[in-house]
Enzyme design. Structure first.
Site, PDB file in Angstrom:
ATOM      1  N   TYR A 143      -4.499  -7.524  51.093  1.00  0.00           N
ATOM      2  CA  TYR A 143      -4.420  -8.943  50.735  1.00  0.00           C
ATOM      3  C   TYR A 143      -3.338  -9.649  51.525  1.00  0.00           C
ATOM      4  CZ  TYR A 143      -6.757  -7.472  46.384  1.00  0.00           C
ATOM      5  OH  TYR A 143      -7.613  -6.956  45.460  1.00  0.00           O
ATOM      6  N   ASP A 188     -11.596 -14.062  43.288  1.00  0.00           N
ATOM      7  CA  ASP A 188     -11.625 -15.281  42.482  1.00  0.00           C
ATOM      8  C   ASP A 188     -12.165 -16.439  43.310  1.00  0.00           C
ATOM      9  OD1 ASP A 188     -10.555 -13.950  40.340  1.00  0.00           O
ATOM     10  OD2 ASP A 188      -8.492 -14.571  40.748  1.00  0.00           O
ATOM     11  N   TYR A 205      -4.591  -6.418  39.952  1.00  0.00           N
ATOM     12  CA  TYR A 205      -4.635  -7.887  39.916  1.00  0.00           C
ATOM     13  C   TYR A 205      -3.426  -8.434  40.678  1.00  0.00           C
ATOM     14  CZ  TYR A 205      -8.048  -7.366  36.116  1.00  0.00           C
ATOM     15  OH  TYR A 205      -9.145  -7.052  35.363  1.00  0.00           O
TER      16      TYR A 205
END
Ligand SMILES: [Zn+2]
Ligand SMILES: [Zn+2]
Length: 400
Positions: free
Chosen positions: A296, A230, A365
């Site tokens: 992440y 994003d 996600y």
């Protein structure tokens, strides 16, 4: 004997108006070469034939005029000021010429090379010599297309794209991966976008492509990333693989080290590219197939205070069922995907804030894994800790 009979028939059909290439080609299955002209010469000698001096009835003189055709091609290439090392030739011929040539094969009951193949090959040979380049059937730098349907051949040059691959790191938030046209004006320019036509002043794509376009004199570029993050997510670690496709480059021999330095200098503090190298069309597809895993780092803010020991529950996160998130529902089909959390670790920042390092299967996600997306993602960090949770910062550390 077979040779003599075939020759007699062939000379009968063409009234003897046949060029050495066409003559030799009709014997390519039984006479040794190399080349059709050589075959024709041996026939002329053996059977004491007179060399034809009128236009060939089979190719209408195309094969004897190939040097002249090559002049047209050369003129065109020079005008475009092209640099290339491999070519491929393609041609279009009048329908009646093709069918007449096939008809002869039928009458003689032979299977020999088509006239088109010979024209392409012979013109390719001439161009190869003139430009000191190679012929490549799979990935030529340029394709020379000649249309012989009019009396003067017409030439088109198709310049194939140049592919460069590498990895990028995005060091700050607020930069989209690709150029994002303004929602209001669709790129025309309006007050909302300050007449830039864009939602964001720049993108990874633009920062990478501009120096490469300049060096190659390409007409435009396309950016293919191995997935995307994003706008508000950084891409750190070893970076994300990408392929940059440069359309219609006039120059292909560029110094990638220099380009890389230029990008990293002009985009300093925003993005960085690593390991640029020349690539190909297949890689563009390969890198798009979703990655096997991702790592992440997410900063999580909780609504309620929590005891450090309660975070142990995070270890139970494994198979996640995720309905297409609300924020992407407008552009993605509504369905449920299942992805795994492979590993999870955390560092406590304060009683309501902590940082997690997550290793997951590609395609999960993360923001929704944390918030739960109003029950659309199950289980979630919010659900198992029994309080609202929000991802306030996200970085991608590795694309595996
Ligand atoms: Zn001919
Ligand atoms: Zn606008």
């Amino acid at each position: 004997m077979e040779t003599e009979k075939r020759l007699e028939k062939l000379l009968d059909i063409t009234d003897g108006s046949i060029c050495p290439n066409c003559l030799g080609r009709k014997f390519s299955d039984i006479l040794p070469g190399p080349g059709n002209v050589k075959r024709a010469e041996s026939l002329i000698e053996t059977f004491k034939l007179k060399k034809s001096t009128v236009e060939c009835k089979i190719c209408k003189g195309i094969l004897e005029d190939l040097e002249k055709t090559a002049d047209y091609v050369e003129e065109k290439i020079k005008k475009l000021n092209l640099e290339f090392s491999t070519i491929l030739v393609g041609s279009r011929l009048p329908e009646n010429l093709l069918s007449a040539d096939e008809k002869i094969n039928e009458i003689l009951n032979i299977e020999v090379e088509s006239i088109k193949k010979e024209i392409n090959r012979e013109l390719g040979k001439i161009l190869k010599k003139r430009f000191n380049c190679g012929v490549d059937f799979e990935n030529p730098d340029i394709v020379v297309k000649v249309d012989f349907r009019k009396s003067k051949p017409r030439v088109w040059i198709q310049i194939n794209p140049l592919f460069i691959e590498g990895r990028y790191r995005k060091l700050v938030r607020g930069i989209p991966q690709t150029k994002w046209p303004c929602r209001e004006c669709k790129g025309r320019g309006c007050p909302r976008c300050n007449f830039t036509g864009k939602m964001y002043p720049t993108s990874v794509e633009e920062l990478v492509a501009e120096p490469a376009l300049k060096a190659t004199q390409g007409s435009r570029s396309k950016f293919h990333g191995a997935g995307r993050e994003d706008v508000d997510v950084r891409m750190l670690g070893r970076g994300r693989p990408f392929v940059l496709e440069i359309k219609e480059p006039k120059i292909r021999k560029i110094n990638l080290k220099k380009i890389s330095d230029e990008i990293n200098k002009s985009a300093k503090g925003k993005i960085q590219v690593l390991d640029l190298k020349f690539s190909n069309r297949n890689r563009k597809v390969e890198i798009k197939t979703s990655s096997s895993y991702k790592i992440y780092k997410a900063k999580v803010k909780l609504k309620d205070k929590i005891e450090p020991s309660a975070l142990e529950k995070l270890k139970s996160l494994n198979l996640i069922k995720q309905r297409t998130p609300k924020r992407v529902a407008h552009r993605r089909a509504d369905k449920i995907r299942k992805r795994r959390v492979i590993d999870i670790r955390w560092n406590i920042i304060d009683s309501r804030t902590f940082e997690v390092i997550l290793k997951t299967e590609g395609g999960l996600y993360i923001k929704e894994l944390i918030s739960g997306d109003d029950g659309r993602t199950k289980p979630s960090v919010s659900e198992i800790l029994n309080t609202s949770a929000e991802c306030i910062e996200l970085d991608v550390l590795e694309v595996g």
